[in-house]
Design an enzyme around this catalytic site. Structure first.
Site, PDB file in Angstrom:
ATOM      1  CE1 TYR A  11     -25.967  -2.744 -26.752  1.00  0.00           C
ATOM      2  CE2 TYR A  11     -27.115  -0.869 -27.013  1.00  0.00           C
ATOM      3  CZ  TYR A  11     -26.015  -1.505 -25.969  1.00  0.00           C
ATOM      4  OH  TYR A  11     -25.695  -1.241 -24.953  1.00  0.00           O
ATOM      5  CB  ILE A  12     -31.725  -2.085 -26.915  1.00  0.00           C
ATOM      6  CG1 ILE A  12     -31.392  -1.104 -26.365  1.00  0.00           C
ATOM      7  CG2 ILE A  12     -33.392  -2.324 -26.261  1.00  0.00           C
ATOM      8  CD1 ILE A  12     -31.831   0.043 -27.087  1.00  0.00           C
ATOM      9  CG  ASP A  31     -34.533  -8.689 -36.639  1.00  0.00           C
ATOM     10  OD1 ASP A  31     -33.967  -7.989 -34.972  1.00  0.00           O
ATOM     11  OD2 ASP A  31     -33.626  -8.655 -37.195  1.00  0.00           O
ATOM     12  N   GLY A  36     -30.483  -5.945 -37.499  1.00  0.00           N
ATOM     13  CA  GLY A  36     -29.686  -7.070 -36.417  1.00  0.00           C
ATOM     14  C   GLY A  36     -29.088  -8.341 -36.935  1.00  0.00           C
ATOM     15  CE1 TYR A 141     -35.953   5.962 -33.586  1.00  0.00           C
ATOM     16  CE2 TYR A 141     -34.632   7.970 -32.644  1.00  0.00           C
ATOM     17  CZ  TYR A 141     -35.184   6.689 -32.466  1.00  0.00           C
ATOM     18  OH  TYR A 141     -34.870   5.568 -31.639  1.00  0.00           O
ATOM     19  CG  HIS A 187     -25.025   4.594 -31.164  1.00  0.00           C
ATOM     20  ND1 HIS A 187     -25.648   3.534 -32.090  1.00  0.00           N
ATOM     21  CD2 HIS A 187     -26.024   5.584 -30.889  1.00  0.00           C
ATOM     22  CE1 HIS A 187     -27.429   4.014 -31.856  1.00  0.00           C
ATOM     23  NE2 HIS A 187     -27.381   4.848 -30.927  1.00  0.00           N
ATOM     24  CG  LEU A 188     -19.295   9.032 -28.214  1.00  0.00           C
ATOM     25  CD1 LEU A 188     -18.314   9.267 -28.446  1.00  0.00           C
ATOM     26  CD2 LEU A 188     -19.746   9.632 -26.652  1.00  0.00           C
ATOM     27  CG  PHE A 205     -19.844  14.736 -34.254  1.00  0.00           C
ATOM     28  CD1 PHE A 205     -19.207  15.049 -34.722  1.00  0.00           C
ATOM     29  CD2 PHE A 205     -20.404  13.555 -33.557  1.00  0.00           C
ATOM     30  CE1 PHE A 205     -18.948  13.965 -35.340  1.00  0.00           C
ATOM     31  CE2 PHE A 205     -20.473  12.657 -34.728  1.00  0.00           C
ATOM     32  CZ  PHE A 205     -19.546  12.572 -35.748  1.00  0.00           C
ATOM     33  NE  ARG A 218     -27.320  13.121 -26.632  1.00  0.00           N
ATOM     34  CZ  ARG A 218     -27.413  14.666 -26.661  1.00  0.00           C
ATOM     35  NH1 ARG A 218     -26.832  15.472 -26.013  1.00  0.00           N
ATOM     36  NH2 ARG A 218     -27.054  14.871 -27.956  1.00  0.00           N
TER      37      ARG A 218
HETATM   38  N1  UDP Z   1     -20.929  11.915 -30.438  1.00  0.00           N
HETATM   39  C1  UDP Z   1     -19.302  12.403 -30.988  1.00  0.00           C
HETATM   40  N2  UDP Z   1     -18.484  12.085 -32.045  1.00  0.00           N
HETATM   41  C2  UDP Z   1     -18.940  10.392 -32.227  1.00  0.00           C
HETATM   42  C3  UDP Z   1     -20.713  10.382 -32.359  1.00  0.00           C
HETATM   43  C4  UDP Z   1     -21.148  11.162 -31.382  1.00  0.00           C
HETATM   44  O1  UDP Z   1     -19.002  13.519 -30.889  1.00  0.00           O
HETATM   45  O2  UDP Z   1     -18.204   9.992 -32.808  1.00  0.00           O
HETATM   46  C5  UDP Z   1     -21.511  12.568 -29.542  1.00  0.00           C
HETATM   47  C6  UDP Z   1     -22.893  12.795 -30.370  1.00  0.00           C
HETATM   48  O3  UDP Z   1     -22.522  14.247 -31.126  1.00  0.00           O
HETATM   49  C7  UDP Z   1     -23.200  12.663 -28.931  1.00  0.00           C
HETATM   50  C8  UDP Z   1     -23.463  11.911 -28.057  1.00  0.00           C
HETATM   51  O4  UDP Z   1     -21.722  11.898 -28.694  1.00  0.00           O
HETATM   52  O5  UDP Z   1     -23.661  14.581 -28.754  1.00  0.00           O
HETATM   53  C9  UDP Z   1     -23.670  10.837 -27.800  1.00  0.00           C
HETATM   54  O6  UDP Z   1     -24.204   9.993 -29.771  1.00  0.00           O
HETATM   55  P1  UDP Z   1     -25.000   8.718 -29.808  1.00  0.00           P
HETATM   56  O7  UDP Z   1     -24.851   9.213 -31.202  1.00  0.00           O
HETATM   57  O8  UDP Z   1     -23.834   8.006 -29.002  1.00  0.00           O
HETATM   58  O9  UDP Z   1     -25.813   9.351 -29.346  1.00  0.00           O
HETATM   59  P2  UDP Z   1     -27.317  10.470 -29.217  1.00  0.00           P
HETATM   60  O10 UDP Z   1     -27.507  11.058 -28.006  1.00  0.00           O
HETATM   61  O11 UDP Z   1     -27.496  10.824 -30.826  1.00  0.00           O
HETATM   62  O12 UDP Z   1     -28.691   9.770 -29.127  1.00  0.00           O
END
Ligand code: UDP
Length: 336
Positions: A11-12, A31, A36, A141, A187-188, A205, A218
């Site tokens: 992605y990035i 890669d 990827g 990580y 990712h959200l 979450f 975030r």
């Molecule tokens: N999150 C959520 N539901 C999901 C995926 C992520 O509520 O299905 C929340 C997660 O707990 C965090 C925020 O969204 O608080 C961003 O999460 P992401 O995994 O995108 O990025 P991170 O901050 O973990 O790098």
């Protein structure tokens, strides 16, 4: 510049390669396509399929082709997986990364930009987070990224490596051609948009954090802004650039946060996504996800002052709109 972009099918890495090409640089992508996508390698870049940790193959690549600099985006990057299988993270992110550094050193390539992460901070004591905050990663990580940053600092002093480690906060959005397609997706924003497309429910979450609406906050940054920062960081590693080494002093390893400096909660992301797509998104509240700090927001002062970088597309709308446009054009992602 002629730049080797590891992870340039991700992605990035792919969006960064795209921006480098647009600015007239030559790009070779390395890669192994484990996460990827061949289709994400931008037109104009050549692809070498292989892992940056394979000593013989990488050494052979450096022998065949000359590079001015390395943009090292490839890595294992799933927090949960890193807790379950730390060996994989040490092997790939640390041992593999050192193998790449050693091949580069052997061939005199000493300009290096590294994809680091806000995870190096763990749960910060203060927000916005400055680069001189304590580094206390809470998962393998973040720990392996911190370890590699440390190697770059020592390689600067001993071997004259000029490097910039970019600590990403939450990358989001898409370029015209390239977007986010992780499998599994954690990712959200892509989860929310895919759920909206499929009519599925999103799980929030946890909504009992000490934040105004109870959900985690975030710092989202547009992937095109992130990509532009890579170009500026590469420029800062030029042999006469005082930002990575003053005359008569050892070379230096620079570290910069990359975030917009603004935080958005999970609920705000959902509301913004609903605005973009024009309908409500089904959602429920689930338990907290292990290892999630309540608030992660960057201080971006250093990136502004030292790299001359600012986030141009820092509205959540711009990020979600571009991600949604990309997803609608690629409902199956890269579909290989
Ligand atoms: N999150 C959520 N539901 C999901 C995926 C992520 O509520 O299905 C929340 C997660 O707990 C965090 C925020 O969204 O608080 C961003 O999460 P992401 O995994 O995108 O990025 P991170 O901050 O973990 O790098």
């Amino acid at each position: 510049m002629r730049v080797l972009v590891t992870g340039g099918a991700g992605y990035i890495g792919s969006v960064s390669a795209e921006v480098l090409l647009r600015e007239g640089h030559d790009v070779v992508v390395l890669d192994d396509l484990s996460t990827g996508h061949r289709a994400a390698v931008p037109e104009g870049a050549s692809l070498e399929v292989g892992s940056y940790g394979e000593t013989t193959a990488v050494d052979d690549l450096f022998a065949r082709q000359a590079f001015d600099a390395i943009l090292h985006c490839a890595a294992r990057s799933l927090v949960g997986e890193s807790v379950r299988d730390p060996a994989r993270y040490y092997r790939d992110n640390v041992a593999g990364g050192i193998a790449l550094l050693e091949a580069a050193r052997g061939h005199g390539v000493k300009r290096f930009v590294f994809s680091s992460t806000a995870s190096v901070y763990g749960t910060p004591r203060e927000t916005p987070i400055r680069e001189d905050a304590d580094l206390r990663p809470i998962n393998p990580y973040g720990e392996t990224k911190r370890t590699f940053e440390g190697a770059l600092a020592w390689y600067a002093e001993a071997y004259g490596f000029r490097s910039v480690s970019l600590r990403y906060f939450n990358a989001a959005g898409a370029s015209e051609a390239l977007g986010e397609d992780h499998r599994p997706e954690t990712h959200l924003i892509p989860i929310v948009l895919r759920a909206a497309m499929a009519g599925d429910e999103v799980t929030v979450f946890g909504d009992d954090y000490r934040t105004p609406d109870g959900t985690c906050i975030r710092d989202y940054i547009h992937v095109l802004d992130l990509a532009r920062a890579h170009l500026l960081a590469l420029e800062a590693t030029a042999p006469d650039d005082p930002r990575t080494g003053k005359p008569a002093e050892p070379a230096a390893a620079l570290v910069c946060n990359l975030g917009s400096g603004r935080g958005y909660s999970v609920r705000e992301v959902l509301t913004a996504a609903e605005r973009t797509i024009g309908r409500l998104i089904a959602q429920r509240v689930g338990p907290r996800r292990a290892g999630d700090p309540p608030v992660l927001v960057a201080s971006s002062d250093r990136a502004r002052e030292v790299l001359g970088w600012t986030a141009r597309q820092d509205s959540l709308e711009a990020m979600i709109d571009s991600a949604w446009a990309w997803q609608r054009r690629h409902p199956e992602g890269y579909a290989e």
